[in-house]
Design a protein around this motif. Structure first.
Motif, PDB file in Angstrom:
ATOM      1  N   GLY A  45       2.932   9.184  -6.221  1.00 15.27           N
ATOM      2  CA  GLY A  45       1.396   9.058  -6.566  1.00 15.27           C
ATOM      3  C   GLY A  45       0.900   7.938  -7.175  1.00 15.27           C
ATOM      4  N   ASN A  46      -0.517   7.858  -7.375  1.00 13.64           N
ATOM      5  CA  ASN A  46      -1.037   6.591  -7.857  1.00 13.64           C
ATOM      6  C   ASN A  46      -0.898   6.686  -9.457  1.00 13.64           C
ATOM      7  OD1 ASN A  46      -2.995   8.464  -7.814  1.00 13.64           O
ATOM      8  ND2 ASN A  46      -4.468   7.061  -7.984  1.00 13.64           N
ATOM      9  N   ASP A  47      -1.595   5.397  -9.887  1.00 14.21           N
ATOM     10  CA  ASP A  47      -1.874   5.252 -11.358  1.00 14.21           C
ATOM     11  C   ASP A  47      -2.739   6.295 -11.771  1.00 14.21           C
ATOM     12  OD1 ASP A  47      -2.460   4.471 -13.833  1.00 14.21           O
ATOM     13  OD2 ASP A  47      -3.429   2.750 -13.313  1.00 14.21           O
ATOM     14  N   ALA A  62       5.355   5.703  -8.988  1.00 15.39           N
ATOM     15  CA  ALA A  62       3.757   5.367  -8.936  1.00 15.39           C
ATOM     16  C   ALA A  62       3.245   4.105  -8.326  1.00 15.39           C
ATOM     17  CB  ALA A  62       3.516   5.274 -10.638  1.00 15.39           C
ATOM     18  N   LEU A  63       2.398   4.299  -7.510  1.00 15.97           N
ATOM     19  CA  LEU A  63       1.690   3.129  -7.002  1.00 15.97           C
ATOM     20  C   LEU A  63       0.678   2.331  -7.840  1.00 15.97           C
ATOM     21  CD1 LEU A  63       1.897   4.459  -3.360  1.00 15.97           C
ATOM     22  CD2 LEU A  63       3.758   3.450  -4.451  1.00 15.97           C
ATOM     23  N   GLU A  80       9.847   4.996 -10.839  1.00 20.02           N
ATOM     24  CA  GLU A  80       9.957   3.491 -10.380  1.00 20.02           C
ATOM     25  C   GLU A  80       8.563   3.407 -10.105  1.00 20.02           C
ATOM     26  OE1 GLU A  80      12.655   1.375  -9.208  1.00 20.02           O
ATOM     27  OE2 GLU A  80      13.980   2.817  -9.897  1.00 20.02           O
ATOM     28  N   VAL A  81       8.198   1.995 -10.203  1.00 20.08           N
ATOM     29  CA  VAL A  81       6.572   1.678  -9.775  1.00 20.08           C
ATOM     30  C   VAL A  81       6.809   0.579  -8.641  1.00 20.08           C
ATOM     31  CG1 VAL A  81       4.923   0.402 -10.962  1.00 20.08           C
ATOM     32  CG2 VAL A  81       5.939   1.894 -12.195  1.00 20.08           C
ATOM     33  N   LEU A  82       5.706   0.761  -7.855  1.00 21.47           N
ATOM     34  CA  LEU A  82       5.514  -0.517  -7.022  1.00 21.47           C
ATOM     35  C   LEU A  82       4.131  -0.903  -7.036  1.00 21.47           C
ATOM     36  CD1 LEU A  82       6.998   1.081  -3.477  1.00 21.47           C
ATOM     37  CD2 LEU A  82       7.827  -0.993  -4.980  1.00 21.47           C
TER      38      LEU A  82
END
Length: 106
Positions: A45-47, A62-63, A80-82
């Protein structure tokens, strides 16, 4: 989780990952969303607030675009975060997303 614009994202991601095992919850009650999250192998998902809930329930990716993940990243045991270059989420490649999701689900 989100609006109708995500329908195409599911198709693109499923094709890249070689799977169609993805669930989209569009405009669903929060109680239903939480129940599904508790059963997920992984979340993408997104922020957003939902990403924070997912991070406490299952492996989560989380993107991030313009918001700062150093401040706003979800907390959880397997998160994890991108972040997109120059704050542009659309610069995050599908290949990078699939790679992280595979890592999270091993």
């Amino acid at each position: 989780l989100g609006g109708g614009a995500l329908r195409n994202a599911k198709t693109d991601l499923g094709a890249e990952a070689g799977t169609r095992q993805a669930t989209l919850l569009i405009d669903r009650p929060l109680r239903e969303v939480l129940a599904v999250l508790s059963c997920c192998k992984a979340y993408l998902g997104n922020d957003s607030g939902i990403s924070h809930l997912a991070a406490r329930s299952c492996p989560a990716l989380a993107l991030f675009g313009p918001s700062d993940p150093a401040v706003w990243a979800p907390l959880g045991p397997r998160v994890e975060v991108l972040a997109g270059a120059d704050g542009r989420m659309d610069w995050i490649g599908v290949e990078a997303v699939v790679k992280v999701l595979r890592k999270l689900t091993q």
